[in-house]
Enzyme design. Structure first.
Site, PDB file in Angstrom:
ATOM      1  N   GLU A  94       2.161 -16.995 -10.924  1.00 42.23           N
ATOM      2  CA  GLU A  94       2.001 -15.559 -10.647  1.00 42.23           C
ATOM      3  C   GLU A  94       0.807 -15.230  -9.746  1.00 42.23           C
ATOM      4  O   GLU A  94       0.883 -14.318  -8.934  1.00 42.23           O
ATOM      5  CB  GLU A  94       1.894 -14.762 -11.963  1.00 42.23           C
ATOM      6  CG  GLU A  94       3.205 -14.638 -12.717  1.00 42.23           C
ATOM      7  CD  GLU A  94       3.514 -15.823 -13.611  1.00 42.23           C
ATOM      8  OE1 GLU A  94       2.684 -16.779 -13.652  1.00 42.23           O
ATOM      9  OE2 GLU A  94       4.565 -15.828 -14.256  1.00 42.23           O
ATOM     10  N   GLU A 117       1.840  -2.297  -8.778  1.00 41.79           N
ATOM     11  CA  GLU A 117       0.893  -3.133  -9.526  1.00 41.79           C
ATOM     12  C   GLU A 117       0.291  -4.203  -8.605  1.00 41.79           C
ATOM     13  O   GLU A 117       0.312  -5.397  -8.877  1.00 41.79           O
ATOM     14  CB  GLU A 117       1.541  -3.794 -10.744  1.00 41.79           C
ATOM     15  CG  GLU A 117       0.547  -4.314 -11.775  1.00 41.79           C
ATOM     16  CD  GLU A 117       1.220  -5.058 -12.919  1.00 41.79           C
ATOM     17  OE1 GLU A 117       1.651  -6.205 -12.724  1.00 41.79           O
ATOM     18  OE2 GLU A 117       1.313  -4.481 -14.009  1.00 41.79           O
ATOM     19  N   ARG A 170       3.684 -20.104 -19.182  1.00 40.25           N
ATOM     20  CA  ARG A 170       3.744 -21.504 -18.782  1.00 40.25           C
ATOM     21  C   ARG A 170       2.439 -22.260 -19.090  1.00 40.25           C
ATOM     22  O   ARG A 170       2.464 -23.385 -19.575  1.00 40.25           O
ATOM     23  CB  ARG A 170       3.993 -21.553 -17.273  1.00 40.25           C
ATOM     24  CG  ARG A 170       4.756 -22.711 -16.757  1.00 40.25           C
ATOM     25  CD  ARG A 170       4.927 -22.513 -15.273  1.00 40.25           C
ATOM     26  NE  ARG A 170       5.910 -21.475 -14.992  1.00 40.25           N
ATOM     27  CZ  ARG A 170       7.162 -21.732 -14.635  1.00 40.25           C
ATOM     28  NH1 ARG A 170       7.566 -22.971 -14.509  1.00 40.25           N
ATOM     29  NH2 ARG A 170       7.994 -20.757 -14.394  1.00 40.25           N
ATOM     30  N   HIS A 229      10.092 -16.071 -27.967  1.00 43.61           N
ATOM     31  CA  HIS A 229      10.726 -16.027 -26.647  1.00 43.61           C
ATOM     32  C   HIS A 229      11.835 -17.081 -26.582  1.00 43.61           C
ATOM     33  O   HIS A 229      11.698 -18.161 -27.156  1.00 43.61           O
ATOM     34  CB  HIS A 229       9.639 -16.323 -25.598  1.00 43.61           C
ATOM     35  CG  HIS A 229      10.002 -15.942 -24.206  1.00 43.61           C
ATOM     36  ND1 HIS A 229      10.700 -16.778 -23.377  1.00 43.61           N
ATOM     37  CD2 HIS A 229       9.767 -14.810 -23.501  1.00 43.61           C
ATOM     38  CE1 HIS A 229      10.872 -16.175 -22.206  1.00 43.61           C
ATOM     39  NE2 HIS A 229      10.310 -14.976 -22.259  1.00 43.61           N
ATOM     40  N   HIS A 232       4.311 -17.089 -24.509  1.00 45.97           N
ATOM     41  CA  HIS A 232       5.393 -17.786 -23.796  1.00 45.97           C
ATOM     42  C   HIS A 232       5.021 -18.122 -22.366  1.00 45.97           C
ATOM     43  O   HIS A 232       5.858 -18.534 -21.586  1.00 45.97           O
ATOM     44  CB  HIS A 232       6.672 -16.952 -23.807  1.00 45.97           C
ATOM     45  CG  HIS A 232       6.555 -15.678 -23.034  1.00 45.97           C
ATOM     46  ND1 HIS A 232       6.229 -14.497 -23.624  1.00 45.97           N
ATOM     47  CD2 HIS A 232       6.698 -15.424 -21.718  1.00 45.97           C
ATOM     48  CE1 HIS A 232       6.178 -13.550 -22.705  1.00 45.97           C
ATOM     49  NE2 HIS A 232       6.449 -14.094 -21.541  1.00 45.97           N
ATOM     50  N   ASP A 287       4.305  -9.775 -10.114  1.00 48.12           N
ATOM     51  CA  ASP A 287       3.947 -11.098  -9.589  1.00 48.12           C
ATOM     52  C   ASP A 287       4.925 -12.207  -9.962  1.00 48.12           C
ATOM     53  O   ASP A 287       4.560 -13.372 -10.005  1.00 48.12           O
ATOM     54  CB  ASP A 287       2.553 -11.466 -10.111  1.00 48.12           C
ATOM     55  CG  ASP A 287       2.442 -11.244 -11.617  1.00 48.12           C
ATOM     56  OD1 ASP A 287       3.481 -11.264 -12.295  1.00 48.12           O
ATOM     57  OD2 ASP A 287       1.311 -11.038 -12.111  1.00 48.12           O
TER      58      ASP A 287
HETATM   59  N1  UDP Z   1       7.794  -6.986 -25.323  1.00 50.59           N
HETATM   60  C1  UDP Z   1       8.990  -6.551 -25.902  1.00 50.59           C
HETATM   61  N2  UDP Z   1       9.523  -7.294 -26.916  1.00 50.59           N
HETATM   62  C2  UDP Z   1       8.964  -8.442 -27.368  1.00 50.59           C
HETATM   63  C3  UDP Z   1       7.760  -8.886 -26.760  1.00 50.59           C
HETATM   64  C4  UDP Z   1       7.202  -8.137 -25.728  1.00 50.59           C
HETATM   65  O1  UDP Z   1       9.537  -5.527 -25.511  1.00 50.59           O
HETATM   66  O2  UDP Z   1       9.516  -9.058 -28.300  1.00 50.59           O
HETATM   67  C5  UDP Z   1       7.225  -6.195 -24.194  1.00 50.59           C
HETATM   68  C6  UDP Z   1       5.749  -5.869 -24.289  1.00 50.59           C
HETATM   69  O3  UDP Z   1       5.519  -4.649 -24.940  1.00 50.59           O
HETATM   70  C7  UDP Z   1       5.321  -5.812 -22.835  1.00 50.59           C
HETATM   71  C8  UDP Z   1       6.268  -6.733 -22.145  1.00 50.59           C
HETATM   72  O4  UDP Z   1       7.336  -6.965 -23.035  1.00 50.59           O
HETATM   73  O5  UDP Z   1       5.497  -4.528 -22.270  1.00 50.59           O
HETATM   74  C9  UDP Z   1       5.552  -8.003 -21.819  1.00 50.59           C
HETATM   75  O6  UDP Z   1       6.411  -8.892 -21.308  1.00 50.59           O
HETATM   76  P1  UDP Z   1       6.018 -10.404 -21.111  1.00 50.59           P
HETATM   77  O7  UDP Z   1       5.004 -10.802 -22.128  1.00 50.59           O
HETATM   78  O8  UDP Z   1       7.316 -11.104 -21.049  1.00 50.59           O
HETATM   79  O9  UDP Z   1       5.433 -10.455 -19.639  1.00 50.59           O
HETATM   80  P2  UDP Z   1       3.993 -10.216 -19.042  1.00 50.59           P
HETATM   81  O10 UDP Z   1       3.548  -8.859 -19.439  1.00 50.59           O
HETATM   82  O11 UDP Z   1       3.111 -11.304 -19.536  1.00 50.59           O
HETATM   83  O12 UDP Z   1       4.190 -10.318 -17.574  1.00 50.59           O
END
Ligand code: UDP
Length: 403
Positions: free
Chosen positions: A151, A137, A230, A261, A228, A115
């Site tokens: 998103e 997804e 928004r 982040h 992190h 998304d």
């Molecule tokens: N993740 C990572 N290193 C970090 C923090 C998160 O590899 O320092 C991984 C986490 O395991 C997950 C993904 O990044 O699979 C999540 O990414 P993010 O939180 O950026 O995006 P979202 O899942 O919210 O779309």
């Protein structure tokens, strides 16, 4: 359009030049998209599809080590990232750059995931060139157009565009059907994040630094924080960080790990509130395997991430979700996650309550993951194969268009 017959077993030797093979363009731009598309890319290559891997580099710094770890090479890098871009700028730059690649490469199918603005731009670029779009997804809904922002709208729009919808769960499928997506275009496959997670867990070798940190904090209750999004920026984030700081200050057997982040909205407030505090470890964004190793070592995870909600059940780790709503209620239903909401007082109260009476935390065990079984990528690729091929007398034909 019907093309030449291909052998029944669909086995192609890699050195053969076979024009009729389907050409599939896979697009990602952020860390979670790469994590979730990596198994699909590997499966496509295993099956000898012509696979073009494109990165928008929406998360430039976070992607590089991840792609190396996941063994993914990109064919095109759109390099769209600039400082302080709005979603509109990101979207328009991806559209312009991707369009040239689509004109040149003429893929039969574009696969997008999730998304993000990259996802939306990829789907739209495909639509405008009348290329079949597959959405990995599909069907997540929070019910609030503005949260997560942007998103929730991105995924709704992609559902209007896509021709193949790969839903992770039955609930996601129902969401799509409720929006009149035709049932024959929706497939429940599981979430590919479970495929990647299982792959990494098979050979989990954290870095020396992470091993040291785990050793150094032996005997402490470790909290792992990520935030992190928004919607968390500003007062909400500073409130949450203060609540966590107060909790760690008060409870001497608790420590906090926070991979921060690179977004300046996160960096500034973190430095102001958490830097230099005892038992609080501010880390660079972690390599995926280091992050998983830390998740495995925690007493509690606190996060506004989407992907972490999908990983926690496989690891059997309790998770506080720093959001007002979640498009992934399956983790809550599985008993692994609790929703904090938008109020830092609630976070403070939940931390204290679960410290004093840790029945829930102790009860969280590895559960059968409601998001998938590790075979989502195989299912997705099989569906693509089936959709684009047609059995005929004496063999199979490829049909390039699903319109
Ligand atoms: N993740 C990572 N290193 C970090 C923090 C998160 O590899 O320092 C991984 C986490 O395991 C997950 C993904 O990044 O699979 C999540 O990414 P993010 O939180 O950026 O995006 P979202 O899942 O919210 O779309």
């Amino acid at each position: 359009m019907m093309l030449d017959g291909i052998p029944q077993d669909n086995k192609i030797k890699p050195h053969e030049v076979v024009d009729w093979r389907l050409k599939i363009l896979v697009l990602f731009g952020t860390r979670p998209e790469a994590i979730k598309l990596a198994p699909v890319i590997h499966e496509l290559k295993k099956k000898f599809f012509q696979t073009i891997v494109v990165s928008s580099s929406q998360h430039k710094e976070l992607l590089k080590p991840l792609l190396k770890l996941l063994n993914i090479e990109t064919d095109f890098d759109l390099r769209i990232m600039k400082k302080n871009q709005t979603p509109n700028e990101v979207c328009s730059r991806i559209l312009a750059k991707l369009d040239k690649i689509l004109a040149e490469e003429k893929p039969d199918l574009i696969l997008v995931q999730g998304d993000t603005t990259t996802t939306l731009a990829g789907a739209l670029a495909g639509f405008n060139r009348q290329i079949v779009v597959g959405h990995v997804e599909a069907g997540l809904r929070s019910g609030n157009l503005y949260s997560p922002f942007p998103e929730e709208l991105n995924r709704r729009l992609v559902s209007q565009i896509a021709n193949l919808h790969f839903a992770a769960t039955e609930r996601n499928r129902r969401n799509l059907l409720a929006e009149d997506v035709p049932t024959e275009k929706v497939f429940v496959t599981g979430n590919t994040v479970v495929d990647t997670l299982r792959h990494i867990l098979k050979n989990l070798t954290p870095s020396a630094r992470i091993n040291e940190l785990i050793e150094e904090t032996k005997g402490l209750k470790r909290i792992l924080l990520t935030t992190h999004r928004r919607e968390s920026f500003g007062e909400r984030m500073s409130g949450n960080l203060k609540a966590l700081r107060a909790f760690v200050e008060k409870r001497k057997d608790v420590c906090l790990f926070f991979p921060v982040h690179p977004n300046p909205n996160v960096q500034e407030v973190t430095n102001e509130i958490l830097a230099g505090k005892e038992r609080i470890f501010l880390l660079e964004p972690l390599d995926y395997k280091d992050f998983i190793a830390l998740m495995k070592s925690t007493w509690l995870i606190v996060s506004d991430s989407g992907g972490v909600q999908e990983e926690a059940p496989s690891l059997g780790k309790p998770l506080f979700v720093l959001r007002e709503n979640t498009e992934r209620p399956e983790a809550i239903r599985a008993g692994v996650a609790k929703l904090v909401g938008g109020n830092s007082f609630t976070l403070a109260r939940m931390l204290e309550e679960n410290y004093s009476i840790d029945t829930w935390i102790k009860s969280v065990k590895e559960v059968s993951n409601p998001f998938g079984d590790g075979r989502a990528a195989q299912r997705i690729v099989k569906i693509i194969e089936e959709k684009f091929t047609k059995k005929i007398k004496g063999g199979t034909t490829v049909q390039r268009s699903l319109f």
